[in-house]
Design an enzyme around this catalytic site. Structure first.
Site, short mmCIF file in Angstrom:
data_model
loop_
_atom_site.label_atom_id
_atom_site.label_comp_id
_atom_site.label_asym_id
_atom_site.label_seq_id
_atom_site.Cartn_x
_atom_site.Cartn_y
_atom_site.Cartn_z
N ARG A 162 0.84 -1.19 0.00
CA ARG A 162 0.00 0.00 0.00
C ARG A 162 0.88 1.25 0.00
O ARG A 162 1.94 1.28 0.65
CB ARG A 162 -0.89 0.04 1.25
CG ARG A 162 -2.06 -0.90 1.21
CD ARG A 162 -3.12 -0.46 0.18
NE ARG A 162 -4.25 -1.36 0.15
CZ ARG A 162 -4.39 -2.40 -0.69
NH1 ARG A 162 -3.44 -2.65 -1.58
NH2 ARG A 162 -5.46 -3.16 -0.65
N HIS A 169 -0.50 0.17 -9.66
CA HIS A 169 -1.29 -0.66 -8.74
C HIS A 169 -1.93 -1.84 -9.49
O HIS A 169 -3.12 -2.10 -9.37
CB HIS A 169 -2.36 0.16 -8.02
CG HIS A 169 -2.87 -0.52 -6.76
ND1 HIS A 169 -3.26 0.15 -5.63
CD2 HIS A 169 -3.06 -1.84 -6.48
CE1 HIS A 169 -3.67 -0.72 -4.71
NE2 HIS A 169 -3.57 -1.93 -5.21
P1 NDP Z 1 -2.18 -11.51 5.05
O1 NDP Z 1 -3.14 -10.94 6.03
O2 NDP Z 1 -2.32 -12.93 4.64
O3 NDP Z 1 -0.69 -11.36 5.62
C1 NDP Z 1 -0.26 -10.22 6.27
C2 NDP Z 1 1.13 -10.46 6.83
O4 NDP Z 1 1.62 -9.23 7.38
C3 NDP Z 1 1.14 -11.49 7.95
O5 NDP Z 1 2.29 -12.28 7.90
C4 NDP Z 1 1.17 -10.62 9.20
O6 NDP Z 1 1.79 -11.21 10.33
C5 NDP Z 1 2.04 -9.47 8.72
N1 NDP Z 1 1.83 -8.28 9.55
C6 NDP Z 1 0.67 -7.62 9.80
N2 NDP Z 1 0.89 -6.61 10.67
C7 NDP Z 1 2.20 -6.63 10.97
C8 NDP Z 1 3.02 -5.89 11.84
N3 NDP Z 1 2.53 -4.88 12.57
N4 NDP Z 1 4.32 -6.21 11.94
C9 NDP Z 1 4.84 -7.25 11.22
N5 NDP Z 1 4.12 -8.02 10.39
C10 NDP Z 1 2.81 -7.71 10.27
O7 NDP Z 1 -2.19 -10.54 3.79
P2 NDP Z 1 -1.89 -10.90 2.26
O8 NDP Z 1 -0.59 -11.57 2.20
O9 NDP Z 1 -3.05 -11.58 1.65
O10 NDP Z 1 -1.85 -9.43 1.62
C11 NDP Z 1 -0.91 -8.46 2.06
C12 NDP Z 1 -1.24 -7.10 1.48
O11 NDP Z 1 -0.88 -7.03 0.10
C13 NDP Z 1 -2.72 -6.70 1.47
O12 NDP Z 1 -3.12 -6.24 2.73
C14 NDP Z 1 -2.76 -5.59 0.43
O13 NDP Z 1 -2.56 -4.34 1.03
C15 NDP Z 1 -1.57 -5.91 -0.49
N6 NDP Z 1 -2.01 -6.27 -1.84
C16 NDP Z 1 -1.61 -5.47 -2.89
C17 NDP Z 1 -1.97 -5.79 -4.17
C18 NDP Z 1 -1.50 -4.99 -5.33
O14 NDP Z 1 -1.94 -5.20 -6.45
N7 NDP Z 1 -0.57 -4.07 -5.13
C19 NDP Z 1 -2.80 -6.97 -4.48
C20 NDP Z 1 -3.14 -7.74 -3.32
C21 NDP Z 1 -2.76 -7.38 -2.05
P3 NDP Z 1 1.20 -12.55 11.02
O15 NDP Z 1 1.49 -13.66 10.02
O16 NDP Z 1 1.99 -12.68 12.25
O17 NDP Z 1 -0.26 -12.30 11.20
C1 OXD Z 2 -5.72 -5.84 -3.15
C2 OXD Z 2 -5.30 -4.88 -4.14
O1 OXD Z 2 -5.69 -5.54 -1.95
O2 OXD Z 2 -5.61 -5.07 -5.32
O3 OXD Z 2 -6.13 -6.95 -3.54
O4 OXD Z 2 -4.58 -3.93 -3.81
#
Ligand code: NDP
Ligand code: OXD
Length: 309
Positions: free
Chosen positions: A224, A272
């Site tokens: 993000r 994006h």
């Molecule tokens: P998940 O919820 O599966 O994973 C999130 C990870 O981040 C987990 O490992 C979590 O830790 C970790 N995390 C959360 N908070 C913290 C923190 N404070 N400190 C350290 N680690 C933290 O999310 P996804 O993998 O499915 O997606 C991740 C992000 O990717 C989405 O939220 C979105 O913003 C972005 N995204 C962007 C896209 C794009 O096109 N640019 C497309 C799709 C997604 P823990 O395992 O311990 O819970």
């Molecule tokens: C998502 C994105 O969160 O597209 O899936 O950014």
């Protein structure tokens, strides 16, 4: 039984068709044609305007059209007690895995420099380190971070990951929490951000963090725009602390035409589009979940509003 749909793109016909084919019993309603709002039980949305979801009195589930849910949880008027389910989908994961593999390899092989050399007509045989001696760090070891790690492990990069809670993953040196961040950064020559945007992660890609990376490290942010302090990225590139960055997300999207990232020689901008939810497989996930609700079963992937993801 009706579902209200909102997307940021002009892809409504594709989604309508995917739902019609896979769940003809479900009435699909586009955002600007909600019909009788009392009939709306499900919402599948991307960035709905604040407060609007509260206006559907019989809403049972809010499905996020994307993996991230910051676009929903930032609404202080989100209807309380209605579960928010995030998008976890094979094709969405595949798209992000491709994006991360592509750009890690570009950074690793110094492809941006080679492209510039070609434009200048210069033959300079740059030799890059081997993958096992290249240290890649992934911030976020969730669905997308773990899939990216699996792909990069197949290429035999020296991998580490950082998460909020403790993980054990074969072939990945795992760090967690605030205490784990420093040692994780110290060994990350290519840093990939796949964190959710929450109060704890907002602005995390800043000067203080860059100072803990090896000098000349590079950064890929596919998570993000709210994670990055854009002035700090420019300063770190100018000082040589960072060698290059690839950014898919920005503080303001679309990226303003006069933003320095567009023309910076060491910034790769993508719009994006690291991974965009596919209508066929995305609709399949939502339909399965709606059928679970109908059968009275528990829903997977419900977001924890307190954690923010
Ligand atoms: P998940 O919820 O599966 O994973 C999130 C990870 O981040 C987990 O490992 C979590 O830790 C970790 N995390 C959360 N908070 C913290 C923190 N404070 N400190 C350290 N680690 C933290 O999310 P996804 O993998 O499915 O997606 C991740 C992000 O990717 C989405 O939220 C979105 O913003 C972005 N995204 C962007 C896209 C794009 O096109 N640019 C497309 C799709 C997604 P823990 O395992 O311990 O819970
Ligand atoms: C998502 C994105 O969160 O597209 O899936 O950014």
């Amino acid at each position: 039984m009706a579902l209200i749909f909102r997307t940021g793109f002009a892809r409504v016909p594709l989604w309508r068709e995917a739902f019609r084919r896979q769940a003809p019993e479900l009435e699909f309603r586009a955002w600007d044609e909600p019909g009788d709002i009392n009939e709306i039980e499900f919402a599948l949305v991307w960035k709905p305007p604040r407060g609007v979801l509260r206006g559907f009195p019989n809403l049972k589930v809010i499905f996020s059209l994307g993996a991230g849910v910051d676009h929903l949880l930032s609404d202080p008027e989100l209807p309380a007690g209605v579960p928010v389910v995030r998008m976890i989908d094979t094709e969405l994961t595949r798209g992000m895995t491709e994006y991360v593999a592509l750009h890690v390899l570009r950074h690793h092989r110094r492809q941006r420099t080679l492209d510039a050399l070609q434009r200048a007509g210069t033959w300079n045989m740059i030799v890059t380190p081997t993958a096992p001696s290249r240290r890649v760090g992934i911030m976020g070891l969730g669905v997308l971070g773990q899939a990216a790690a699996t792909a990069l492990a197949a290429l035999e990069f020296d991998l580490a990951g950082w998460s909020r809670t403790e993980h054990r993953i074969d072939g990945v040196e795992c760090f967690h929490g605030r205490d784990g961040l420093g040692p994780f950064l110290a060994r990350s020559e290519i840093l990939v951000c796949l964190l959710p945007l929450t109060a704890a992660t907002e602005g995390i890609l800043n000067a203080a963090l860059f100072a803990q990376l090896p000098k000349g490290a590079s950064v890929i942010n596919a998570a993000r725009g709210g994670h990055q302090v854009e002035a700090d990225i420019l300063a770190a590139l100018d000082s040589g602390r960072l060698s290059e960055v690839t950014l898919d997300v920005f503080q303001t999207e679309p990226l303003p035409a006069d933003h320095p990232f567009w023309t910076h020689p060491r910034v790769t901008v993508t719009p994006h589009n690291a991974s965009v939810t596919d209508p066929d497989s995305g609709a399949r996930q939502v339909i399965e979940n709606i059928r679970r609700v109908r059968r009275g079963e528990a829903l997977p992937n419900i977001v924890d509003p307190a954690a923010g993801y």
